[in-house]
Design an enzyme around this catalytic site. Structure first.
Site, mmCIF file in Angstrom:
data_model
loop_
_atom_site.group_PDB
_atom_site.id
_atom_site.type_symbol
_atom_site.label_atom_id
_atom_site.label_comp_id
_atom_site.label_asym_id
_atom_site.label_seq_id
_atom_site.Cartn_x
_atom_site.Cartn_y
_atom_site.Cartn_z
ATOM 1 N N GLN A 62 0.846 -1.197 0.000
ATOM 2 C CA GLN A 62 0.000 0.000 0.000
ATOM 3 C C GLN A 62 0.879 1.245 0.000
ATOM 4 O O GLN A 62 0.379 2.351 -0.132
ATOM 5 C CB GLN A 62 -0.880 0.003 1.256
ATOM 6 C CG GLN A 62 -1.832 -1.168 1.333
ATOM 7 C CD GLN A 62 -2.494 -1.225 2.701
ATOM 8 O OE1 GLN A 62 -3.476 -0.562 2.972
ATOM 9 N NE2 GLN A 62 -1.939 -2.030 3.588
ATOM 10 N N HIS B 285 -1.633 1.374 -4.134
ATOM 11 C CA HIS B 285 -2.060 2.777 -4.017
ATOM 12 C C HIS B 285 -1.191 3.729 -4.825
ATOM 13 O O HIS B 285 -1.185 4.925 -4.560
ATOM 14 C CB HIS B 285 -2.088 3.191 -2.535
ATOM 15 C CG HIS B 285 -3.121 2.445 -1.736
ATOM 16 N ND1 HIS B 285 -3.127 2.375 -0.364
ATOM 17 C CD2 HIS B 285 -4.201 1.730 -2.146
ATOM 18 C CE1 HIS B 285 -4.162 1.646 0.049
ATOM 19 N NE2 HIS B 285 -4.818 1.228 -1.015
#
Ligand code: BJW
Ligand code: ZN
Length: 249
Positions: free
Chosen positions: A107, A125
């Site tokens: 992430q 992300h």
């Protein structure tokens, strides 16, 4: 409170699982970069208490005030650019070299896994060192610190934005598809340094477990998933991950 001998037993168990595993998936969050000096989002010292970043990391914020959002990302680029991978990043890069099938889902947007030598990385992300044109969608690496405002696309003149995934935006469908395939196929998963509150990443450990994987969490503190996973190891990633993967495994 976990007894010290139980911690040692759990570490031995995870080392054995790693030795047997054919397909390993790792999911990392901000806690993995914390020991490199990257502020986490939530919890003690979490950046989002100070910067109200929940108000800045949204498409609505960018539409309303792109300059403010770029100031926030330029500040973060300034903080990040001298930082180096830590022992956890390096141990995960070493683990990848030993595994036949290995995928690292992160992430984190800081690029520190790649800087440590990890290759099979899926950035859920995005990446703060990349920009994307809001006009034509063109993506490019841009390591300037700061990026002068307003940043324009060379191809179409449109406004550039950080190539990261904000709240309310979908994750890249190709990345997500590959992530779920690896989760379905893996037999061991390590979930490291994530608070487990941001979807869909938060559910990925359970998803792998439901598909037969043995799932291990490594975190400074318990998370909403700690009891559901097969093993929860409490401590610093920079200490525990090298212990788990050190050779001979
Ligand atoms: C250590 C340590 C050490 C510290 N060693 N450990 C279902 C239900 C409810 C809501 C939703 C839902 N599905 C989607 C949503 C909406 C939303 C969401 O999840 N909201 C929740 C907050 C409720 N999700 C989305 O919008 C996502 N999009 C999506 O799902 O699209 C479809 C959809 C949209 C809308 C509705 C429904 C469906 C996109 C999420 C994008 C997240 N983006 C950010 C910002 C990126 C850019 C930037 O950085 O500016 O990503 S938010 C921020 O949180 C960042 C992180 O990657 C992410 C996760 O944080 P992480 O990594 O877990 O960090 P922390 O700080 O939270 O935790 C650190 C942990 O480390 C702690 O546990 C510490 O204890 C530990 N630790 N030191 C070991 N040394
Ligand atoms: Zn463009």
């Amino acid at each position: 409170m976990t007894r010290p001998e139980q911690v040692a037993e759990n570490i031995a168990l995870v080392r054995e699982k790693l030795r047997q595993a054919r397909r390993v998936v790792v999911l990392t969050g901000a806690g993995v970069s914390a020991e490199s000096g990257v502020p986490t989002f939530r919890g003690a010292g979490g950046m989002w208490r100070t910067y109200r970043a929940t108000d800045l990391a949204t498409p609505e914020a960018f539409t309303k005030n792109p300059q403010l959002v770029w100031e926030f990302y330029n500040y973060r680029r300034e903080v990040l650019h001298p930082l180096q991978p830590n022992a956890a990043h390096k141990a995960l890069a070493a683990l990848e070299k030993r595994c036949q099938h290995f995928v690292l889902l992160t992430q984190n947007i800081d690029g520190l896994h790649q800087a440590a030598g990890s290759r099979a990385v899926l950035e859920l992300h995005g990446n703060i060192w990349w920009v994307r044109c809001t006009g034509c969608g063109l993506k490019a690496e841009d390591r300037r610190v700061p990026i002068p405002f307003p940043p324009h696309c060379d191809a179409c003149g449109g406004m550039l934005r950080p190539d990261v995934v904000w709240f309310g935006e979908s994750l890249d469908s190709g990345v997500l598809h590959r992530a779920y395939t690896t989760l379905e196929e893996c037999d061991l998963m390590l979930v490291i340094g994530t608070s487990g509150v941001v979807q869909p990443a938060a559910s990925m450990g359970l998803y792998a477990q439901q598909h037969g994987a043995f799932v291990v969490e490594i975190n400074l503190e318990p998370t909403p998933y700690s009891r559901a996973f097969d093993v929860s190891l409490l401590g610093k990633a920079g200490k525990l991950v090298p212990q788990l993967v050190k050779e001979p495994i």
